[in-house]
Design an enzyme around this catalytic site. Structure first.
Site, PDB file in Angstrom:
ATOM      1  N   GLU A  46       0.827  -1.200   0.000  1.00 56.83           N
ATOM      2  CA  GLU A  46       0.000   0.000   0.000  1.00 56.83           C
ATOM      3  C   GLU A  46       0.871   1.264   0.000  1.00 56.83           C
ATOM      4  OE1 GLU A  46      -3.665   1.639   2.856  1.00 56.83           O
ATOM      5  OE2 GLU A  46      -2.314   0.065   3.559  1.00 56.83           O
ATOM      6  N   LYS A 115      -9.137   2.447  -2.218  1.00 58.15           N
ATOM      7  CA  LYS A 115      -9.433   1.787  -0.949  1.00 58.15           C
ATOM      8  C   LYS A 115     -10.850   2.141  -0.529  1.00 58.15           C
ATOM      9  CE  LYS A 115      -7.176   1.040   3.552  1.00 58.15           C
ATOM     10  NZ  LYS A 115      -5.947   1.389   4.326  1.00 58.15           N
ATOM     11  N   CYS A 172      -5.540  -3.253   2.221  1.00 61.08           N
ATOM     12  CA  CYS A 172      -5.335  -3.351   3.667  1.00 61.08           C
ATOM     13  C   CYS A 172      -6.614  -3.478   4.484  1.00 61.08           C
ATOM     14  CB  CYS A 172      -4.492  -2.178   4.149  1.00 61.08           C
ATOM     15  SG  CYS A 172      -3.666  -2.516   5.729  1.00 61.08           S
ATOM     16  N   SER A 199       0.469  -2.943   7.163  1.00 64.70           N
ATOM     17  CA  SER A 199      -0.078  -3.357   8.453  1.00 64.70           C
ATOM     18  C   SER A 199       1.027  -3.307   9.503  1.00 64.70           C
ATOM     19  CB  SER A 199      -0.631  -4.785   8.325  1.00 64.70           C
ATOM     20  OG  SER A 199      -1.113  -5.249   9.557  1.00 64.70           O
ATOM     21  N   GLY A 352     -15.782 -60.305   9.541  1.00 65.59           N
ATOM     22  CA  GLY A 352     -14.824 -61.244   8.988  1.00 65.59           C
ATOM     23  C   GLY A 352     -13.431 -60.660   9.128  1.00 65.59           C
ATOM     24  N   SER A 354      -9.441 -61.025   8.472  1.00 61.98           N
ATOM     25  CA  SER A 354      -8.574 -61.765   7.549  1.00 61.98           C
ATOM     26  C   SER A 354      -7.094 -61.712   7.907  1.00 61.98           C
ATOM     27  CB  SER A 354      -8.739 -61.189   6.143  1.00 61.98           C
ATOM     28  OG  SER A 354      -8.233 -59.855   6.092  1.00 61.98           O
ATOM     29  N   GLY A 355      -6.748 -60.831   8.832  1.00 58.98           N
ATOM     30  CA  GLY A 355      -5.324 -60.605   9.101  1.00 58.98           C
ATOM     31  C   GLY A 355      -4.749 -59.523   8.228  1.00 58.98           C
ATOM     32  N   GLY A 356      -5.643 -58.793   7.533  1.00 62.14           N
ATOM     33  CA  GLY A 356      -5.232 -57.660   6.694  1.00 62.14           C
ATOM     34  C   GLY A 356      -5.591 -56.340   7.335  1.00 62.14           C
ATOM     35  N   GLU A 467     -10.749 -49.504  -2.567  1.00 58.74           N
ATOM     36  CA  GLU A 467     -11.323 -50.689  -3.194  1.00 58.74           C
ATOM     37  C   GLU A 467     -12.628 -50.359  -3.914  1.00 58.74           C
ATOM     38  OE1 GLU A 467      -9.517 -54.051  -0.110  1.00 58.74           O
ATOM     39  OE2 GLU A 467     -11.585 -53.361   0.119  1.00 58.74           O
ATOM     40  N   TRP A 472     -12.437 -53.220  -6.576  1.00 61.19           N
ATOM     41  CA  TRP A 472     -11.681 -54.384  -6.118  1.00 61.19           C
ATOM     42  C   TRP A 472     -12.436 -55.045  -4.970  1.00 61.19           C
ATOM     43  CZ3 TRP A 472      -8.275 -57.220  -8.413  1.00 61.19           C
ATOM     44  CH2 TRP A 472      -7.442 -58.099  -7.680  1.00 61.19           C
ATOM     45  N   SER A 624     -23.946 -45.955 -14.259  1.00 60.62           N
ATOM     46  CA  SER A 624     -23.124 -47.169 -14.317  1.00 60.62           C
ATOM     47  C   SER A 624     -22.625 -47.467 -15.724  1.00 60.62           C
ATOM     48  CB  SER A 624     -23.927 -48.361 -13.789  1.00 60.62           C
ATOM     49  OG  SER A 624     -24.252 -48.183 -12.434  1.00 60.62           O
TER      50      SER A 624
END
Length: 636
Positions: A46, A115, A172, A199, A352, A354-356, A467, A472, A624
Site C-alpha cells: 500500500e 481503498k 489493507c 499493516s 470377517g 482376515s489378518g489384513g 477398493e 476391487w 453405471s
C-alpha cells in the site's frame, strides 16, 4: 499456462518514506526481477511509491506530483513485460485524494482501484488525508501520463490467454472489516484477490493476519495475495514487518519471514478454484450481483519455467496434527457405528477378520463403539474363514488380534463348502478364474450374514474407499455388509489409522498390528506360493494404492482432467515412479473406475469421514454405463 497454475509474487522492496525517486527505482527493479522469474501477477504494498507513513505530507502538492511522475516512469518500465502489476500510490481525482492500487500491464495503466474502508483509529488516521469512493461508483482520472483511466473498486482484470485467471484488488483495511470488497469481487467472478497492505506489527498480529488471509481465501474459494509493507515504513511509533502471505482456497502456499524485504513467490491453481466454485450450485459466483463490474483484459505469458510447488504423495493423509486428526477420524467412524448399533438394537457385531489392514481397522472401530456403549466385547463375533489362499501368518495374526482385543473368535474353514459349491455349479476347481475366486468371497459373506441372523447381529463391512474406487471387491461378496465403517477411508489412510491405534493400545495389540502393517495386501483367494507365502498380491494386479489414492483424490475432490493429474503425479512422485509407470496405472485407474461404477451404485450405508466419498446417496452420483473414452483420450 501449467494446467491452471499461475505464478504470483508479493513484492516488498526497500523504501524510504517520502523518497519517491529511491522507491521508484526499487519498485521497477522488483518488477523486472519478478517478470524474469516468470511471475504473471506482481503485487506491491500500500502507498509504496511514497510510503504509507507520510502523514500530513500527503497534503503537499510536491509529493502528489512526484508520485504521479513515478507512476508514469513505472508504466514505461513495464513495456514488454507480460505481468499484471499492482502499485500502491496516492491518486488525485476531482479534487480528492484516494489511496489506490494502480494496475499496470505492458506499458499501460489499466485501471485504478481505490481503498473502500479508511481506518481512523489507533495509529491510523487515513480520513485526515484520503477520501473513500462509494462502492460501485466510477470516476475518470488522468494518472501516470495516461488520460481517462477508470477509477473504481468494481473492476475485474481478466487474462487474455489464461482461462480462469481473473483478478480484483482491495487494500489493507478492506480485508479486516465485516463486509470486505473481496466478497463482491469473488461473487462477480474474480478468482484471485490481491491486497496491497501496510499493516503495523505488534506481538501476535502476524498469527491473526495469517488466519485472516487463510480464512478469506477459504470462504471466498479464491487465491489471495497479501503484500505487506516492510521496515522502510517503520517510523516514529510504529514498526512494519513485510509479512507477505499467499493463500489458495484455505491453504497457505507461501509466506515471507517477518522483517525481511524481497519477493515472495507462489503458484495459485485457478483451475482448482474454478472447479470448486462450479460445484457450489447455489449461485454464489459469477452471477449478476447488486454492483456492475467492468472487465479489463491484460496480457500475460501462458507458461512459466517450472512448477515450484510440491504436492504430497498422500493427499488423504493429514499433513499436520496427525495424532489429533487420526483420533478424530476414528471417532467419526466409531460414532457412526454407535448410532447404527443403538438404532437397530442388535446384540452382536459380526466381522470377517482376515489378518489384513481393512478388517483390522473395522475390528478396532467396532471395539471402540462397543466400549462407548458399555456393550460386552464378547458380543463382537470376529470370524476367520480360512480357504484355499489363506496363509498361516494372516490366520495367526487374525486370531491373536481378536484375542488381544477381547472379542469372540470363531474359525470356520470354507474349503469343503466351496468345493461342494463348485460341484453344485459344475466348476472345475483346477480352473482358477473369477468363479474360483469370487465363490470364496461370496461364501464368506454368506457365512457372516447367517451368523448375524443367528446371533441377532449386524455385519460390519471392512472394504475401504480405494477398493470401492477400483471395484476391487466381489459383487455381493465382500462388496456387501450391513454397515461399512471403512467406506470413505482410502488405503493410505487406513495404514495411518491402524498405526495410530497400534501405538495407542500398546502391548500385544501393538506388536500384532505392526506385523499386519508389514503384510502384503492380498484377498488371499489363490493358493500360497511354494514357501507358504502370499501368492496373490493386490498391488501387482491393480497397481500401487499410493498412486491410486492420489489419482482418486484429484479426480473426485477437484474434478481435474487426467492429463493434469498425470502432471501433478509426476511432480509428487519424482524419483519414485517414472512417467511411463504413472501413465500405466492412471489409465488402469480410469478404466476400472468407470467400469466398476455398478458396484458403487448399491453399496451399503457407510460413514463419511473426509471430503471424498463414493456413496451414491451422498457425494458421488454417476451412471453405471458411462463411457471412459473422453478421459482416456485426454491422456494421449
Amino acid at each position: 499456462m501449467n494446467y491452471g497454475f499461475v505464478k504470483v509474487c508479493a513484492a516488498t522492496p526497500e523504501i524510504k518514506v517520502a523518497d519517491v525517486t529511491f522507491n521508484t527505482k526499487n519498485i521497477i527493479r522488483a518488477i523486472k526481477d519478478s517478470a524474469a522469474n516468470g511471475s504473471q501477477l506482481t503485487v506491491f504494498p500500500e502507498l509504496c511509491v511514497c510510503g504509507y507513513t507520510c502523514g500530513d505530507l500527503f497534503n503537499q502538492a510536491a509529493l502528489i506530483r512526484a508520485c504521479d511522475a513515478a507512476l508514469s516512469e513505472i508504466r514505461e518500465a513495464t513495456k514488454g513485460l507480460k505481468t499484471l502489476v499492482f502499485i500502491g500510490a496516492p491518486v488525485e481525482a476531482e479534487g480528492r485524494l484516494y489511496n489506490c492500487a494502480v494496475a499496470v500491464n505492458n506499458g499501460k495503466i489499466l485501471a485504478v482501484t481505490p481503498k473502500t474502508y479508511l481506518p481512523n483509529y489507533g495509529e491510523f488516521y487515513e480520513k485526515r488525508h484520503f477520501s473513500s469512493l462509494n462502492f460501485g461508483e466510477r470516476l475518470s482520472v488522468d494518472v501516470g501520463g495516461q488520460l481517462g483511466v477508470t477509477l473504481s473498486a468494481t473492476t475485474i482484470f481478466k487474462a487474455e490467454n489464461c482461462p480462469y485467471f481473473t483478478v480484483s484488488a482491495e487494500i489493507c483495511e478492506d480485508l479486516w472489516v465485516p463486509k470486505s470488497p473481496s466478497i463482491e469481487h469473488a461473487q462477480a467472478g474474480a478468482n484471485v484477490i490481491v491486497n496491497l497492505s501496510c499493516s503495523s506489527e505488534i506481538a501476535g498480529k502476524s498469527d491473526y493476519r495469517r488466519s485472516l488471509v487463510k480464512m478469506q481465501s477459504s470462504k471466498l474459494v479464491c487465491g489471495y495475495v497479501y503484500c505487506d509493507a516492510g521496515e522502510g515504513e517503520s517510523t516514529t511509533d510504529t514498526v512494519f514487518a513485510g509479512h507477505n502471505v499467499i493463500s489458495e482456497n484455505g491453504k497457505i502456499i507461501a509466506e515471507s519471514n517477518l522483517f525481511e524485504t524481497g519477493l515472495t513467490y507462489g503458484e495459485i491453481d485457478v483451475e482448482l478454484i474454478a472447479n470448486e466454485r462450479r460445484k457450489l450450485s447455489g449461485g454464489y459466483y459469477g452471477e449478476d450481483g447488486y454492483y456492475e463490474y467492468s472487465e479489463i483484459l491484460f496480457e500475460t505469458s501462458d507458461n512459466f519455467a517450472k512448477l515450484s510447488r510440491k504436492f504430497s504423495q498422500t493427499p488423504f493423509v493429514p499433513s499436520e496434527n496427525l495424532i489429533e486428526r487420526s483420533e478424530l477420524i476414528l471417532k467419526i467412524q466409531q460414532k457412526g457405528l454407535e448410532k447404527r448399533l443403538r438404532h437397530t438394537g442388535v446384540k452382536t457385531a459380526v466381522i470377517g477378520v482376515s489378518g489384513g489392514l481393512d478388517s483390522s481397522l473395522a475390528l478396532l472401530v467396532t471395539v471402540r463403539a462397543f466400549k462407548a456403549l458399555n456393550k460386552d466385547l464378547k458380543d463382537i463375533i470376529a470370524v476367520t474363514m480360512p480357504c484355499f489362499g489363506t496363509t498361516k501368518k494372516t490366520k495367526n495374526n487374525s486370531l491373536k488380534l481378536i484375542q488381544a482385543l477381547g472379542a469372540t473368535a470363531k474359525t470356520i474353514p470354507l474349503s469343503e463348502s466351496v468345493k461342494r459349491h463348485f460341484k453344485d455349479i459344475g466348476h472345475d476347481p483346477n480352473v482358477r478364474n473369477a468363479t474360483y475366486e469370487n465363490a470364496q468371497a461370496r461364501m464368506r459373506t454368506l457365512v457372516l450374514m447367517d451368523i448375524a441372523n443367528e446371533t441377532d447381529g449386524l455385519v460390519i463391512g471392512t472394504g475401504d474407499l480405494s477398493e470401492l474406487a477400483l471395484g476391487w471387491a466381489t459383487y455381493n461378496g465382500d462388496h456387501m455388509s450391513m454397515y461399512g465403517v471403512n467406506s470413505s477411508v482410502p488405503k493410505t489412510l487406513v495404514k495411518l489409522l491402524v498405526a495410530y491405534e497400534a501405538e495407542k493400545l500398546g502391548g500385544a495389540c501393538e506388536k500384532i498390528l505392526k506385523d499386519i502393517l508389514n503384510t502384503e495386501i492380498s484377498p488371499e483367494l489363490l493358493p500360497p506360493d511354494e514357501n507358504g507365502g502370499i501368492a496373490q498380491k493386490t498391488e501387482d494386479i491393480v497397481g500401487p494404492y499410493i498412486l491410486h489414492d492420489f489419482f482418486l483424490y484429484y479426480a473426485v475432490r477437484y474434478g481435474f482432467a487426467p492429463d493434469k493429474i498425470r502432471f501433478l503425479a509426476k511432480n509428487a512422485f519424482d524419483g519414485v515412479y517414472d512417467l511411463k509407470t504413472i501413465e500405466k496405472w492412471l489409465k488402469n485407474f480410469y478404466t476400472r473406475f468407470f467400469s466398476q461404477q455398478f458396484k458403487r451404485s448399491c453399496v451399503p450405508d457407510g460413514v463419511k469421514v473426509g471430503s471424498v466419498s463414493l456413496s451414491p446417496r451422498g457425494d458421488w452420483k454417476m451412471p453405471s454405463d458411462a463411457v471412459v473414452k473422453v478421459w482416456l483420450d485426454n491422456l494421449k
